[in-house]
Design a protein around this motif. Structure first.
Motif, mmCIF file in Angstrom:
data_model
loop_
_atom_site.group_PDB
_atom_site.id
_atom_site.type_symbol
_atom_site.label_atom_id
_atom_site.label_comp_id
_atom_site.label_asym_id
_atom_site.label_seq_id
_atom_site.Cartn_x
_atom_site.Cartn_y
_atom_site.Cartn_z
ATOM 1 N N UNK A 66 34.462 18.115 -42.260
ATOM 2 C CA UNK A 66 34.038 17.426 -41.035
ATOM 3 C C UNK A 66 35.178 17.296 -40.028
ATOM 4 N N UNK A 67 36.319 17.900 -40.319
ATOM 5 C CA UNK A 67 37.483 17.749 -39.447
ATOM 6 C C UNK A 67 37.498 18.696 -38.268
ATOM 7 N N UNK A 68 36.405 19.412 -38.015
ATOM 8 C CA UNK A 68 36.362 20.365 -36.907
ATOM 9 C C UNK A 68 35.233 19.985 -35.965
ATOM 10 N N UNK A 69 35.523 19.894 -34.677
ATOM 11 C CA UNK A 69 34.510 19.501 -33.693
ATOM 12 C C UNK A 69 34.192 20.624 -32.716
ATOM 13 N N UNK A 70 34.616 21.835 -33.018
ATOM 14 C CA UNK A 70 34.359 22.981 -32.142
ATOM 15 C C UNK A 70 34.095 24.210 -33.007
ATOM 16 N N UNK A 71 33.557 25.269 -32.460
ATOM 17 C CA UNK A 71 33.306 26.472 -33.260
ATOM 18 C C UNK A 71 34.596 27.081 -33.788
ATOM 19 N N UNK A 72 34.479 27.771 -34.909
ATOM 20 C CA UNK A 72 35.631 28.482 -35.470
ATOM 21 C C UNK A 72 36.097 29.563 -34.508
ATOM 22 N N UNK A 73 37.420 29.735 -34.448
ATOM 23 C CA UNK A 73 37.999 30.745 -33.567
ATOM 24 C C UNK A 73 39.072 31.530 -34.310
ATOM 25 N N UNK A 74 39.443 32.663 -33.737
ATOM 26 C CA UNK A 74 40.603 33.429 -34.198
ATOM 27 C C UNK A 74 40.547 33.785 -35.661
ATOM 28 N N UNK A 75 41.662 33.552 -36.347
ATOM 29 C CA UNK A 75 41.788 33.981 -37.729
ATOM 30 C C UNK A 75 40.797 33.263 -38.649
ATOM 31 N N UNK A 76 40.433 32.015 -38.313
ATOM 32 C CA UNK A 76 39.482 31.280 -39.133
ATOM 33 C C UNK A 76 38.089 31.905 -39.034
ATOM 34 N N UNK A 77 37.690 32.273 -37.839
ATOM 35 C CA UNK A 77 36.410 32.946 -37.656
ATOM 36 C C UNK A 77 36.387 34.267 -38.410
ATOM 37 N N UNK A 78 37.462 35.054 -38.276
ATOM 38 C CA UNK A 78 37.531 36.341 -38.958
ATOM 39 C C UNK A 78 37.481 36.160 -40.480
ATOM 40 N N UNK A 79 38.184 35.132 -40.978
ATOM 41 C CA UNK A 79 38.216 34.890 -42.417
ATOM 42 C C UNK A 79 36.824 34.543 -42.943
ATOM 43 N N UNK A 80 36.149 33.646 -42.259
ATOM 44 C CA UNK A 80 34.808 33.232 -42.705
ATOM 45 C C UNK A 80 33.849 34.417 -42.703
#
Length: 505
Positions: free
Chosen positions: A130-144
């Motif tokens: 719950x520690x994220x209040x915006x869409x995933x970006x960058x390396x996190x988006x690519x990883x997921x």
């Protein structure tokens, strides 16, 4: 059980830390012990753990879980954004504790491309929670996106990364797709809606001993129906009672070719204990109903469809199953609603008739129950972009019309006139068959005839319907179970309820 927002749960953590007292790192350790305990018990055949940790406290949970699983004999690999990255205070404590264990390797996210995710691997998402209040970006988006392609068991800690806890995600947002979500203490709204719940897999709520005093005073309008709530509502059948004690039901439904729906609703009312059950149906259904439901009494309302709806105040009406929308049926139903003022249950074709003119909504008696599926809801009240918006509209309409709306879905929502919403978590995809809604109509009509309030009847009835379906699926499978199988399982559910309430069977 109260459903709390991500912010309310953060405040609950803080309340626990200040009132127990317990330190934040001790609370993290408590949560991690619960996580590691569940994983070790349920993933015994998967000895290889690939744990992806963020820099915040969700990652801190992940680091602690890695240490505990390693001590339980699992092979553990940890992936982080940068091996020398900066972490939150509590996460840093657990990173330091890992350094004493030489058998756990720590790698960077970019190495995931070359990692061997085999069938024995469990991937654990401890990126954000719950520690994220915006869409995933960058390396996190690519990883997921990479991890979602892997064919292995996936577990999210607290909340799948990229998924908002309380509302719809943005279009095309990258969200970790879990097979299991291990969350703490309270359900979150996004677990319960079809657009967002598809990312959570099976949700497991772990009790980590957050301070009960906070929950007693924190307010919400959203609840999950659990056994404690149901047990508080259920009224065991009294020995010194008679058929008049449990009320009179009238199921109004059926038309040529659709008598099965009226049969299912009638059988359901009988099986949930109505004292007297009548079926108002067309003459063409007389033999069908008398043979299939000999315990019920037949009242003729027309030839091949119902034209005449009798008005009787000493019964509870459940109207709609298999009714049809013939012109004479429409005229008869609307005339009936113009002169009838007591609460009733409206479903299926009764709702389709009402939806033909928005003025008809005003004819629904106060405190009645309507049970639309999403398309019927749309015909009644208009279209919405998603199920969150649909629920918001349902709240508005329940208050405006002073009615209860049972919005049928995978997690059916009961919306009360005062704005409260109760999500049901029993039931399964085996109910996605014609006739399941007719059963629910019979249940609700019967329970209100017993003397349950409309709200209590809806909560108990929807839960009972789903619980019986779960037992039927266990016996017949979701694919093969029939609505009649669900009806025949009601007795087992009532046995459970009586046993939990200390009634000798």
């Amino acid at each position: 059980m109260k459903i709390l927002t991500a912010e309310q749960i953060r405040r609950w953590d803080a309340f626990t830390i200040s009132h127990e007292p317990v330190s934040s790192i001790q609370l993290m350790e408590r949560a991690s012990e619960a996580l590691a305990g569940w994983i070790s018990e349920n993933c015994k055949n998967h000895k290889k753990i690939a744990l992806f940790c963020g820099n915040g406290n969700n990652g801190g949970d992940g680091f602690a879980v890695a240490r505990m699983l390693y001590m339980k004999g699992f092979d553990v690999d940890i992936f982080v954004k940068y091996t020398k990255g900066k972490f939150s205070d509590d996460a840093s404590v657990n990173v330091k504790r890992l350094r004493d264990l030489s058998g756990i390797s720590v790698r960077e996210f970019k190495e995931a491309d070359q990692y061997n995710f085999d069938a024995k691997t469990v991937v654990i998402d401890a990126l954000f929670g719950t520690g994220l209040s915006r869409p995933l970006e960058g390396i996190f988006k690519e990883l997921v996106e990479v991890l979602n392609e892997e064919n292995c068991i996936k577990i999210s800690i607290d909340l799948p990364s990229g998924l908002p806890a309380d509302h719809m995600p943005e279009n095309d947002a990258a969200i970790f797709k879990a097979d299991y979500t291990l969350s703490f203490q309270s359900w979150k709204k996004s677990f319960l809606h079809p657009e967002t719940g598809k990312y959570t897999g099976k949700v497991i709520i772990l009790d980590i001993g957050l301070h009960s005093g906070y929950l007693q005073t924190e307010t919400t309008e959203d609840f999950v129906i659990n056994e404690k709530l149901v047990d508080g509502i259920f009224k065991p059948r009294q020995d010194f009672s008679h058929k008049g004690t449990y009320g009179k039901v009238t199921i109004a439904g059926g038309s040529f070719g659709k008598m099965g729906a009226a049969v299912l609703a009638t059988q359901s009312a009988l099986k949930t204990g109505a004292g007297l059950t009548f079926t108002l149906a067309p003459r063409c259904g007389y033999e069908i109903l008398q043979i299939s439901c000999p315990e019920a009494m037949f009242t003729e309302g027309g030839g091949e469809f119902i034209e005449n709806f009798e008005t009787e105040n000493e019964t509870v009406y459940g109207i709609g199953p298999g009714l049809g929308t013939h012109e004479e049926t429409q005229k008869g139903l609307l005339n009936f609603l113009k002169r009838y003022t007591k609460p009733l249950i409206l479903d299926a074709d009764a709702l389709n008739i009402i939806s033909k003119d928005c003025k008809n909504l005003k004819l629904i008696p106060d405190l009645s129950v309507i049970t639309p599926h999403p398309k019927e809801f749309e015909r009644l009240f208009g279209s919405t972009e998603n199920s969150f918006e649909r629920l918001k509209l349902a709240r508005e309409k329940a208050a405006e019309l002073n009615i209860y709306i049972v919005l049928k879905d995978h997690h059916t929502q009961i919306v009360s006139p005062d704005g409260n919403v109760f999500y049901n978590i029993t039931g399964n995809a085996g109910l996605a068959k014609g006739g399941s809604g007719d059963i629910l109509t019979g249940i609700l009509t019967s329970l209100i005839a017993h003397g349950y309030s409309q709200e209590d009847a809806c909560i108990l009835g929807v839960w009972l319907h789903g619980r019986a379906a779960d037992l039927a699926a266990g016996k017949y499978s979701k694919e093969s179970m029939l609505p009649t199988d669900v009806i025949n399982t009601f007795g087992s559910v009532f046995e459970e309820l009586n046993r939990r309430n200390g009634v000798k069977l």
